[in-house]
Design a protein around this motif. Sequence first.
Motif, PDB file in Angstrom:
ATOM      1  N   ASP A 183      -5.082  10.270 -10.207  1.00 16.15           N
ATOM      2  CA  ASP A 183      -5.436   9.044  -9.507  1.00 16.15           C
ATOM      3  C   ASP A 183      -5.868   9.323  -8.075  1.00 16.15           C
ATOM      4  OD1 ASP A 183      -4.737   7.627 -11.766  1.00 16.15           O
ATOM      5  OD2 ASP A 183      -2.680   7.257 -11.066  1.00 16.15           O
ATOM      6  N   ASP A 184      -6.696   8.401  -7.562  1.00 11.39           N
ATOM      7  CA  ASP A 184      -7.080   8.440  -6.163  1.00 11.39           C
ATOM      8  C   ASP A 184      -5.955   7.878  -5.311  1.00 11.39           C
ATOM      9  OD1 ASP A 184      -9.323   8.794  -4.146  1.00 11.39           O
ATOM     10  OD2 ASP A 184      -8.822   6.696  -3.825  1.00 11.39           O
ATOM     11  N   LEU A 185      -5.936   8.232  -4.024  1.00  9.19           N
ATOM     12  CA  LEU A 185      -4.878   7.764  -3.135  1.00  9.19           C
ATOM     13  C   LEU A 185      -4.869   6.246  -3.007  1.00  9.19           C
ATOM     14  CD1 LEU A 185      -2.568   8.450  -1.248  1.00  9.19           C
ATOM     15  CD2 LEU A 185      -4.236   8.887   0.568  1.00  9.19           C
ATOM     16  N   GLY A 186      -6.011   5.644  -2.885  1.00  9.93           N
ATOM     17  CA  GLY A 186      -6.127   4.193  -2.958  1.00  9.93           C
ATOM     18  C   GLY A 186      -5.419   3.425  -1.853  1.00  9.93           C
ATOM     19  N   LEU A 187      -5.583   3.830  -0.596  1.00 13.48           N
ATOM     20  CA  LEU A 187      -5.018   3.049   0.502  1.00 13.48           C
ATOM     21  C   LEU A 187      -5.809   1.749   0.653  1.00 13.48           C
ATOM     22  CD1 LEU A 187      -4.437   5.877   3.128  1.00 13.48           C
ATOM     23  CD2 LEU A 187      -2.692   4.663   1.801  1.00 13.48           C
ATOM     24  N   PRO A 188      -5.132   0.617   0.823  1.00 10.09           N
ATOM     25  CA  PRO A 188      -5.826  -0.675   0.843  1.00 10.09           C
ATOM     26  C   PRO A 188      -6.755  -0.822   2.046  1.00 10.09           C
ATOM     27  CG  PRO A 188      -3.463  -0.957   0.470  1.00 10.09           C
ATOM     28  CD  PRO A 188      -3.667   0.457   0.888  1.00 10.09           C
ATOM     29  N   TYR A 189      -7.989  -1.175   1.777  1.00 11.54           N
ATOM     30  CA  TYR A 189      -8.977  -1.382   2.837  1.00 11.54           C
ATOM     31  C   TYR A 189      -8.496  -2.399   3.866  1.00 11.54           C
ATOM     32  CZ  TYR A 189     -13.703  -2.031   4.820  1.00 11.54           C
ATOM     33  OH  TYR A 189     -14.793  -2.099   5.647  1.00 11.54           O
ATOM     34  N   PRO A 190      -8.015  -3.616   3.453  1.00 12.26           N
ATOM     35  CA  PRO A 190      -7.584  -4.600   4.461  1.00 12.26           C
ATOM     36  C   PRO A 190      -6.447  -4.082   5.352  1.00 12.26           C
ATOM     37  CG  PRO A 190      -7.827  -5.637   2.315  1.00 12.26           C
ATOM     38  CD  PRO A 190      -7.925  -4.158   2.087  1.00 12.26           C
ATOM     39  N   TRP A 191      -5.508  -3.341   4.768  1.00 12.15           N
ATOM     40  CA  TRP A 191      -4.403  -2.798   5.561  1.00 12.15           C
ATOM     41  C   TRP A 191      -4.913  -1.794   6.590  1.00 12.15           C
ATOM     42  CZ3 TRP A 191      -2.587   2.379   5.520  1.00 12.15           C
ATOM     43  CH2 TRP A 191      -1.403   2.598   6.255  1.00 12.15           C
ATOM     44  N   LEU A 192      -5.824  -0.908   6.181  1.00  9.61           N
ATOM     45  CA  LEU A 192      -6.398   0.059   7.105  1.00  9.61           C
ATOM     46  C   LEU A 192      -7.137  -0.628   8.241  1.00  9.61           C
ATOM     47  CD1 LEU A 192      -7.858   2.603   4.516  1.00  9.61           C
ATOM     48  CD2 LEU A 192      -6.014   3.095   6.120  1.00  9.61           C
ATOM     49  N   MET A 193      -7.961  -1.612   7.894  1.00  9.57           N
ATOM     50  CA  MET A 193      -8.820  -2.255   8.881  1.00  9.57           C
ATOM     51  C   MET A 193      -8.035  -3.144   9.838  1.00  9.57           C
ATOM     52  SD  MET A 193     -10.364  -5.470   9.460  1.00  9.57           S
ATOM     53  CE  MET A 193     -10.516  -6.243   7.844  1.00  9.57           C
ATOM     54  N   ARG A 194      -7.188  -3.999   9.295  1.00 11.33           N
ATOM     55  CA  ARG A 194      -6.476  -4.967  10.142  1.00 11.33           C
ATOM     56  C   ARG A 194      -5.430  -4.308  11.034  1.00 11.33           C
ATOM     57  NH1 ARG A 194      -5.772  -9.517   5.373  1.00 11.33           N
ATOM     58  NH2 ARG A 194      -7.930 -10.288   5.424  1.00 11.33           N
ATOM     59  N   ASN A 195      -4.936  -3.157  10.616  1.00 13.34           N
ATOM     60  CA  ASN A 195      -3.928  -2.468  11.420  1.00 13.34           C
ATOM     61  C   ASN A 195      -4.504  -1.308  12.231  1.00 13.34           C
ATOM     62  OD1 ASN A 195      -1.217  -3.736  10.647  1.00 13.34           O
ATOM     63  ND2 ASN A 195      -2.152  -3.326   8.648  1.00 13.34           N
ATOM     64  N   SER A 196      -5.820  -1.139  12.183  1.00 11.90           N
ATOM     65  CA  SER A 196      -6.495  -0.094  12.971  1.00 11.90           C
ATOM     66  C   SER A 196      -5.875   1.277  12.741  1.00 11.90           C
ATOM     67  CB  SER A 196      -6.461  -0.441  14.461  1.00 11.90           C
ATOM     68  OG  SER A 196      -7.073  -1.688  14.702  1.00 11.90           O
ATOM     69  N   ILE A 197      -5.677   1.611  11.453  1.00  9.38           N
ATOM     70  CA  ILE A 197      -5.043   2.876  11.087  1.00  9.38           C
ATOM     71  C   ILE A 197      -6.068   4.008  11.113  1.00  9.38           C
ATOM     72  CG2 ILE A 197      -3.746   4.106   9.304  1.00  9.38           C
ATOM     73  CD1 ILE A 197      -2.254   1.709  10.496  1.00  9.38           C
ATOM     74  N   THR A 198      -5.681   5.137  11.666  1.00  9.77           N
ATOM     75  CA  THR A 198      -6.507   6.342  11.629  1.00  9.77           C
ATOM     76  C   THR A 198      -5.993   7.250  10.513  1.00  9.77           C
ATOM     77  OG1 THR A 198      -6.970   6.268  13.995  1.00  9.77           O
ATOM     78  CG2 THR A 198      -7.258   8.388  12.894  1.00  9.77           C
ATOM     79  N   VAL A 199      -6.863   7.590   9.574  1.00  8.67           N
ATOM     80  CA  VAL A 199      -6.519   8.527   8.494  1.00  8.67           C
ATOM     81  C   VAL A 199      -7.420   9.744   8.640  1.00  8.67           C
ATOM     82  CG1 VAL A 199      -6.354   8.907   6.012  1.00  8.67           C
ATOM     83  CG2 VAL A 199      -5.859   6.650   6.959  1.00  8.67           C
ATOM     84  N   ARG A 200      -6.800  10.916   8.675  1.00 10.19           N
ATOM     85  CA  ARG A 200      -7.567  12.146   8.895  1.00 10.19           C
ATOM     86  C   ARG A 200      -7.115  13.230   7.933  1.00 10.19           C
ATOM     87  NH1 ARG A 200      -8.705  15.547  14.463  1.00 10.19           N
ATOM     88  NH2 ARG A 200      -9.192  17.536  13.440  1.00 10.19           N
ATOM     89  N   GLY A 201      -8.070  13.933   7.367  1.00  6.19           N
ATOM     90  CA  GLY A 201      -7.764  15.148   6.633  1.00  6.19           C
ATOM     91  C   GLY A 201      -7.799  16.335   7.570  1.00  6.19           C
ATOM     92  N   GLN A 202      -6.936  17.315   7.318  1.00  8.67           N
ATOM     93  CA  GLN A 202      -6.896  18.516   8.165  1.00  8.67           C
ATOM     94  C   GLN A 202      -6.631  19.723   7.288  1.00  8.67           C
ATOM     95  OE1 GLN A 202      -7.540  18.954  11.381  1.00  8.67           O
ATOM     96  NE2 GLN A 202      -7.020  21.142  11.358  1.00  8.67           N
ATOM     97  N   TRP A 203      -7.506  20.716   7.379  1.00  8.75           N
ATOM     98  CA  TRP A 203      -7.341  21.959   6.619  1.00  8.75           C
ATOM     99  C   TRP A 203      -6.920  23.063   7.575  1.00  8.75           C
ATOM    100  CZ3 TRP A 203     -10.129  26.728   6.101  1.00  8.75           C
ATOM    101  CH2 TRP A 203      -9.788  27.465   4.951  1.00  8.75           C
TER     102      TRP A 203
END
Length: 359
Positions: free
Chosen positions: A284-304
């Motif tokens: 499955d995909d991680l599937g973080l909710p778009y409205p939650w990300l946008m309304r809470n101004s969340i920064t999600v970053r991948g790091q290798w």
Amino acid sequence: MKAAVLKAFGSPLAIETLPDPVHGTGEVIVDVVAASVLPYAGEVFSGERGYLLDLPVVPGAGAIGRVRAVGPDATRLSVGDWVLCDPIVRARDGVPTPDITLQGLSARGDGGLLLQRYFHDGAFAEQIRIPTENAAPIGPLDPADAGRWAALHLLLVPYGGLLAADLRAGETLLVSGATGNFGSAAVAVALAMGAGCVVAPGRNEKALADLAERFGPRVRPVRLTGDGDEDRERMKRAAPGAIDCVIDLLPPQAGTAPVRAAAMTVREFGRVVLMGGVGMGGGDDLGLPYPWLMRNSITVRGQWLCSREAVPRLTALIHSGLLDLNHFTVTDFALDDANEAVAHAADEKGRFRLTVIRP
């Protein structure tokens, strides 16, 4: 020089005498004192992981050693200096997206494989040739402690993520996968960086208790139930206030549900850094909710892994006493016993345990 050679996937390492490496401009020869053995090295050498690795090869990703010889363009390194041999080799003609190989372990894509064919052999040997910029000075140390300093290779992974997250002193961090090798290292590094609190979720109650006992009240263990909503609330309640940052270091077999539950504990304007292996085997995909990300101004970053400047900064934390390498138990093997070292690393993998080869 003596070296351990992987001639074919699935075959044992052969201990052989090879020509000493010769350096050119932009290269350094290092006498290997302690070479890290990854817990999953056996899976790489068997071919199970399907890593791009041009055979035959001297494997071994990274080492602690002393400079034997430098090229004419090195102005700061001197013979005898203690260095970390950084296995992340980047092509010099690919800015801002250079091809990458992990020397002695794997390559990323065709460009990385081409680079690997030059910086070919790794650290399971008496000597190694590396790019000058990959010889990171770590200051003076007792040769007896070189094996413990090999923990740098483990610690640099979560440290790279915490730098990417811009973790600040006094903040609350949640480490998703806190009871694993990289997760427990993240707990140690975050506390050394000044985190006010580290929330440490997991299902292994013994491991959670060990983290709390080892690091004291700034660590808040949380036993996970497997119910996403319940676990999210448990993690939030464990924190003394809002959770500023989440770093995920869970392995591929964990699945996406615990990652999502952990990520969604973060506060408004919080940061989430993804460094684990979830999804690499499909699913499955991680599937973080778009409205939650946008309304809470969340920064999600991948790091290798980490940037090159992470090495001197982490080394400074160790020399200052903020990060204690004595948490690590080290088991040494001679180069002649390289196959036994690989088996030991797989059998004895766990928090704060290191297996090293001492050529």
